[in-house]
Scaffold this motif. Structure first.
Motif, PDB file in Angstrom:
ATOM      1  N   ALA A 170       0.787  -1.238   0.000  1.00 51.81           N
ATOM      2  CA  ALA A 170       0.000   0.000   0.000  1.00 51.81           C
ATOM      3  C   ALA A 170       0.820   1.289   0.000  1.00 51.81           C
ATOM      4  O   ALA A 170       0.431   2.256  -0.658  1.00 51.81           O
ATOM      5  CB  ALA A 170      -0.970  -0.010   1.181  1.00 51.81           C
ATOM      6  N   ASP A 225      -0.946   1.293  -5.967  1.00 55.71           N
ATOM      7  CA  ASP A 225      -2.379   1.030  -5.987  1.00 55.71           C
ATOM      8  C   ASP A 225      -2.550  -0.421  -6.425  1.00 55.71           C
ATOM      9  O   ASP A 225      -2.045  -0.819  -7.480  1.00 55.71           O
ATOM     10  CB  ASP A 225      -3.089   1.967  -6.971  1.00 55.71           C
ATOM     11  N   GLN A 254      -4.617  -4.003  -7.252  1.00 58.44           N
ATOM     12  CA  GLN A 254      -5.786  -4.776  -7.659  1.00 58.44           C
ATOM     13  C   GLN A 254      -5.430  -6.255  -7.510  1.00 58.44           C
ATOM     14  O   GLN A 254      -4.346  -6.678  -7.928  1.00 58.44           O
ATOM     15  CB  GLN A 254      -6.158  -4.494  -9.116  1.00 58.44           C
ATOM     16  N   CYS A 296      -0.050  -4.175  -9.384  1.00 59.97           N
ATOM     17  CA  CYS A 296       0.350  -3.077  -8.523  1.00 59.97           C
ATOM     18  C   CYS A 296       0.857  -1.920  -9.390  1.00 59.97           C
ATOM     19  O   CYS A 296       1.855  -2.061 -10.091  1.00 59.97           O
ATOM     20  CB  CYS A 296       1.457  -3.524  -7.567  1.00 59.97           C
ATOM     21  N   HIS A 329       2.464   4.473  -7.430  1.00 58.75           N
ATOM     22  CA  HIS A 329       1.851   5.756  -7.070  1.00 58.75           C
ATOM     23  C   HIS A 329       2.502   6.883  -7.847  1.00 58.75           C
ATOM     24  O   HIS A 329       3.716   6.902  -8.063  1.00 58.75           O
ATOM     25  CB  HIS A 329       2.041   6.031  -5.577  1.00 58.75           C
TER      26      HIS A 329
END
Length: 247
Positions: free
Chosen positions: A215, A219, A221, A244, A247
């Protein structure tokens, strides 16, 4: 025998050991994921690349690929398979690149070779540093809480005059950050049988723990472990694809 020694000894048979894996389907899925989630770039790195089959397919899909692995005999075979790719003998928890990439992959559950939570965290951090903005880190993983210690998979293969039987299975003792990939390889030639057995130390995490580690950098999924279609993880399956985006 250590995992590295085993793979060095059997590097010439590694592709037989993985003969039941559909590398093309996995690579095509990565390509679809990258088209949907990625930044449009084509620079690719495969962590724990082995003999390079994923790289071969992604090169053919138009990527500029590179691979790293700790096993030099594997890398030599990968270079033969993919002469246009770059390979380096590096640890995926502390690797360095000369320039960033747009896509990083790590399949066959090889992310678990990070061995500890600290190692896994370092690998995630290095992947983040190695990616261009909006780049994708894609890998598969297994949830320690869903491991069935009695479950194994096995397949046979013929090579020259030898018959091989490959058997593998996960083992988790029920607590802690260590699980094992237990591997048995049986080779029979001229009625003589040799057996190699090993238990590879692997990092053990739940998917919730893995999401927490990812995290700060990505981001995330989580998708079903399905190479025919992209479907959201159902929340209960013990293995999954992680997508992933930096960011």
């Amino acid at each position: 025998m250590t995992a590295t020694a085993l793979y060095t000894d059997l590097s010439g048979y590694y592709d037989l050991m993985c003969a039941d894996i559909n590398y093309q389907a996995q690579s095509d899925t990565v390509h679809r994921i990258d088209q949907f989630f990625g930044n449009g770039g084509k620079r690719h790195l495969d962590l724990a690349c082995g003999t390079g089959p994923h790289i071969r397919f992604l090169l053919d899909l138009g990527y500029q690929s590179a691979g790293l692995d700790l096993n030099q005999p594997m890398l030599e075979l990968a270079q033969q398979r993919c002469p246009e790719a770059d390979f380096s003998c590096q640890n995926m928890c502390e690797f360095q690149l000369s320039q960033p990439v747009d896509l990083i992959t790590c399949f066959l559950y090889s992310l678990h070779y990070s061995q500890t939570i600290a190692g896994l965290t370092a690998c995630i951090r290095q992947a983040h540093l190695a990616l261009n903005p909006g780049g994708v880190f894609c890998f598969n993983a297994v949830d320690k809480s869903q491991i069935d210690n009695a479950s194994v998979v096995s397949h046979q293969a013929q090579h020259a005059n030898s018959k091989f039987i490959f058997t593998s299975g996960w083992f988790y003792p029920g607590q802690g950050e260590l699980q094992q990939l237990r591997l048995r390889i049986e080779k029979t030639e001229n009625d003589q049988t040799e057996v190699w057995q090993d238990a590879h130390p692997m990092v053990a995490v739940t998917f919730a723990e893995l999401q927490q580690l990812l995290a700060p950098y990505f981001d995330v999924q989580i998708l079903q472990h399905d190479y025919d279609k992209l479907v959201a993880w159902d929340g209960s399956a013990g293995n999954a694809l992680f997508v992933c985006v930096k960011h």
